[in-house]
Design an enzyme around this catalytic site. Structure first.
Site, PDB file in Angstrom:
ATOM      1  N   TRP A  43      24.955  25.875  34.772  1.00  0.00           N
ATOM      2  CA  TRP A  43      25.690  25.139  35.798  1.00  0.00           C
ATOM      3  C   TRP A  43      27.147  24.872  35.433  1.00  0.00           C
ATOM      4  CZ3 TRP A  43      27.242  21.180  32.865  1.00  0.00           C
ATOM      5  CH2 TRP A  43      26.403  20.788  31.808  1.00  0.00           C
ATOM      6  N   ASN A  44      27.574  25.214  34.234  1.00  0.00           N
ATOM      7  CA  ASN A  44      28.923  24.762  33.834  1.00  0.00           C
ATOM      8  C   ASN A  44      30.034  25.632  34.419  1.00  0.00           C
ATOM      9  OD1 ASN A  44      28.062  26.825  32.112  1.00  0.00           O
ATOM     10  ND2 ASN A  44      29.247  26.081  30.387  1.00  0.00           N
ATOM     11  N   LYS A  46      19.393  34.154  39.586  1.00  0.00           N
ATOM     12  CA  LYS A  46      18.730  32.843  39.646  1.00  0.00           C
ATOM     13  C   LYS A  46      19.708  31.833  39.060  1.00  0.00           C
ATOM     14  CE  LYS A  46      16.851  29.784  37.920  1.00  0.00           C
ATOM     15  NZ  LYS A  46      17.308  28.351  37.996  1.00  0.00           N
ATOM     16  N   PRO A  47      20.473  31.142  39.917  1.00  0.00           N
ATOM     17  CA  PRO A  47      21.439  30.164  39.401  1.00  0.00           C
ATOM     18  C   PRO A  47      20.739  28.872  38.980  1.00  0.00           C
ATOM     19  CG  PRO A  47      21.460  30.150  41.792  1.00  0.00           C
ATOM     20  CD  PRO A  47      20.467  31.214  41.387  1.00  0.00           C
ATOM     21  N   ALA A  48      21.477  28.027  38.244  1.00  0.00           N
ATOM     22  CA  ALA A  48      20.945  26.724  37.851  1.00  0.00           C
ATOM     23  C   ALA A  48      20.657  25.893  39.092  1.00  0.00           C
ATOM     24  CB  ALA A  48      21.950  25.997  36.960  1.00  0.00           C
ATOM     25  N   GLY A  73      22.679  30.392  28.823  1.00  0.00           N
ATOM     26  CA  GLY A  73      22.144  29.037  28.835  1.00  0.00           C
ATOM     27  C   GLY A  73      21.935  28.552  27.421  1.00  0.00           C
ATOM     28  N   SER A  74      21.022  27.621  27.254  1.00  0.00           N
ATOM     29  CA  SER A  74      20.826  26.997  25.946  1.00  0.00           C
ATOM     30  C   SER A  74      20.066  27.929  24.996  1.00  0.00           C
ATOM     31  CB  SER A  74      20.052  25.694  26.124  1.00  0.00           C
ATOM     32  OG  SER A  74      18.798  25.969  26.715  1.00  0.00           O
ATOM     33  N   GLU A 121      23.282  34.948  26.148  1.00  0.00           N
ATOM     34  CA  GLU A 121      24.546  34.261  25.822  1.00  0.00           C
ATOM     35  C   GLU A 121      24.196  32.783  25.706  1.00  0.00           C
ATOM     36  OE1 GLU A 121      27.396  35.797  25.304  1.00  0.00           O
ATOM     37  OE2 GLU A 121      26.919  37.799  26.061  1.00  0.00           O
ATOM     38  N   LEU A 122      24.180  32.273  24.479  1.00  0.00           N
ATOM     39  CA  LEU A 122      23.549  30.966  24.257  1.00  0.00           C
ATOM     40  C   LEU A 122      24.556  29.896  23.829  1.00  0.00           C
ATOM     41  CD1 LEU A 122      20.371  32.416  22.525  1.00  0.00           C
ATOM     42  CD2 LEU A 122      20.790  32.029  24.960  1.00  0.00           C
ATOM     43  N   CYS A 157      30.525  26.393  26.684  1.00  0.00           N
ATOM     44  CA  CYS A 157      29.841  26.904  25.493  1.00  0.00           C
ATOM     45  C   CYS A 157      30.836  27.107  24.358  1.00  0.00           C
ATOM     46  CB  CYS A 157      29.122  28.200  25.829  1.00  0.00           C
ATOM     47  SG  CYS A 157      30.190  29.385  26.632  1.00  0.00           S
ATOM     48  N   GLU A 191      25.430  20.944  19.358  1.00  0.00           N
ATOM     49  CA  GLU A 191      26.278  21.122  20.533  1.00  0.00           C
ATOM     50  C   GLU A 191      26.144  19.881  21.416  1.00  0.00           C
ATOM     51  OE1 GLU A 191      24.861  23.871  23.602  1.00  0.00           O
ATOM     52  OE2 GLU A 191      26.878  24.680  23.710  1.00  0.00           O
TER      53      GLU A 191
END
Ligand code: NAP
Ligand code: MG
Length: 488
Positions: A151-152, A175-177, A228-229, A249-250, A283, A385
């Protein structure tokens, strides 16, 4: 724009009312409900995968110049509607409108960049041991991509996947947040407007654990492109039921090293920008800063002043604010937790440390930019983080100590250096164990260069040529030729 997207999903070229139960989407500046999304149902997920599979062959078979034309048209359509798209993003995510508009324009740029990259999908010929043999390496699109995004950066993080995949000849299901679905649906709408053939781009909404997980497990999805995380990324890697390509991509925990030779004002400016922009929900945000001891006091004093000077406001009514609200209660709670932990362990709060005061902030997730000095590695703020508008600072004595501290993390996404000495820059540049190292600037990613993490920050690259090749398989075609009859 919101009315046309509310409660919808995009399947096979049509934005249609989602059949599943609806859940509310809120404005993080005031808690008001702005709309709702439907949880995609199994039949809808099947329909999206089938549509993407059916569209794959014809899309991949188009000449690259035709795919490029579609991507250019998409970039134009997005740029044309940048203002309403930016307001929509602010409404669901909170970042000030000017910043949101900048992100939409970068998305448009990404469309144009990958449009051109599509026309440069070269192969290779490779020498063999004998002259009758010839090896060619062809690049072929992987197939159907499931793109799962946070979502960022609701536009850019969709765009890097969408544009890389489409340029390569893949089709996609996004599939978005859950908390920022409308920007992705608006991008889907622009794909329709730009005349991209039906089925090539699909958008499904709903919780990641249901809809995202279904894409991960679906045998008809050939690649998962996830941002995401690290926790969810690892879960996704473990839970695939068939072998499929994965780009993850975390998270990050990014350090800034400020040496004794640094231009201190430039370092402070960079630190304030990359620690607090988008409320630190980046991130590649600077989480922690190590400063050479002789300039430590001057640096922290100036950084605290810079933080205090930032304006924080509702990003819709004040498009030029430096910071809006945080996107939800979750990262705000983590910010407060990391602050309390640092203070309990002896750190000093030099700026911020609380929500801004005023009625207009009462119902939103606002927090002042916060600078915490004298931090150590037994504090969460230096080792986890935070994803919030807070930064920890500590002094160092030798460059090798700075390297050890900077690399003391499971993450490896981005790191930053401010230094004037070329020897220092080379020493740090070679030793920082990160996919991106930005020196005397804080923009670690540009669209033309590969961007990716190492260690627990993920696998795979976005941006650049590499960001398109991630959507391609290589095929080695090895042919033995005879001399034609009559060649002599
Ligand atoms: P998140 O909780 O991991 O969620 C990311 C996406 O995954 C969301 O769409 C989420 O859906 C979905 N998801 C959740 N569980 C899933 C499952 N079991 N299967 C499939 N999908 C699932 O991350 P976030 O809180 O949105 O974003 C913040 C994180 O993203 C930070 O750690 C940040 O560092 C990282 N990030 C990394 C980069 C990078 O380039 N490396 C860029 C930006 C952000 P729902 O939320 O809708 O449930
Ligand atoms: Mg989450």
């Amino acid at each position: 724009m919101l009315n046309e997207l509310n409660g919808k999903v995009l399947i096979d070229g049509a934005l249609v009312k989602g059949k599943g139960p609806q859940s509310p989407v809120e404005n993080p500046a005031n808690g008001a409900q702005i709309g709702a999304i439907a949880t995609a149902q199994p039949a809808e997920i099947e329909a999206a995968v089938s549509a993407a599979r059916a569209a794959f062959g014809p899309w991949a078979a188009l000449p690259a110049v035709t795919r490029a034309k579609h991507l250019h048209a998409l970039g134009d359509a997005i740029a044309q509607d940048a203002d309403p798209m930016a307001r929509l993003m602010t409404l669901e995510q909170g970042k000030p409108v000017n910043e949101a508009r900048g992100e939409i324009m970068k998305l448009a740029e990404t469309c144009h960049f990958y449009a051109e990259e599509a026309t440069r999908i070269h192969g290779e010929t490779i020498p063999n041991d004998t002259t009758d043999m010839e090896s060619t390496v062809l690049r072929e699109p992987i197939g159907v991509v499931g793109a799962i995004t946070p979502w960022n950066y609701p536009a850019e993080l969709v765009g890097w996947k969408l544009c890389g995949a489409l340029a390569a000849g893949c089709t996609i299901i996004i599939k978005p947040a859950e908390i920022t679905p409308f920007t992705a649906l608006a991008i889907g709408q622009k794909c329709i407007d730009a005349g991209i053939p039906r089925g090539v781009v699909n958008v499904l909404t709903g919780p990641g654990s249901v809809v995202g997980q279904a894409l991960v497990e679906h045998p008809g999805v050939d690649k998962i492109a996830f941002t995401g995380s690290s926790k969810v990324g690892l879960h996704i890697q473990k839970s695939a039921t068939t072998v499929k390509r994965m780009a993850l991509e975390l998270g990050g925990n990014c350090p800034l090293v400020v040496t004794q030779t640094a231009d201190l004002d430039a370092a402070v400016k960079g630190a304030a920008r990359r620690s607090f922009r988008n409320c630190g929900q980046i991130c590649i945000a600077i989480n922690r800063i190590y400063v050479a001891r002789p300039v430590y006091d001057a640096f922290i004093t100036k950084l605290a002043e810079a933080a205090d000077a930032l304006t924080i406001d509702d990003g819709l009514s004040n498009p030029g604010a430096d910071m809006g609200p945080m996107a939800s209660a979750e990262p705000l709670a983590k910010t407060k937790e990391h602050l309390a932990d640092a203070v309990a362990k002896g750190a000093r709060v030099l700026a911020g440390g609380a929500a801004p005061v005023g009625d207009e902030y009462e119902n939103g997730h606002f927090f002042r930019p916060t600078v915490v000095a004298d931090c150590t590695h037994d504090m969460q703020i230096m080792t986890e983080e935070t994803f919030g508008p807070i930064v920890g600072v500590a002094p160092f004595d030798t460059l090798s100590e700075a390297v050890t501290l900077a690399n003391d993390t499971p993450y490896g996404l981005a790191s930053y250096v401010y230094a004037k000495s070329a020897d220092e820059i080379r020493y740090l540049g070679q030793r920082l164990d990160y996919g991106n190292v930005a020196v005397n600037n804080v923009d670690a990613g540009i669209i033309n260069a590969p961007y990716g993490g190492r260690k627990q920050s993920g696998v795979g690259y976005e941006h650049g040529r590499e960001g398109m090749l991630e959507y391609m398989n290589f095929k080695h075609l090895r042919v033995r030729y005879d001399l034609p009859e009559g060649a002599g």
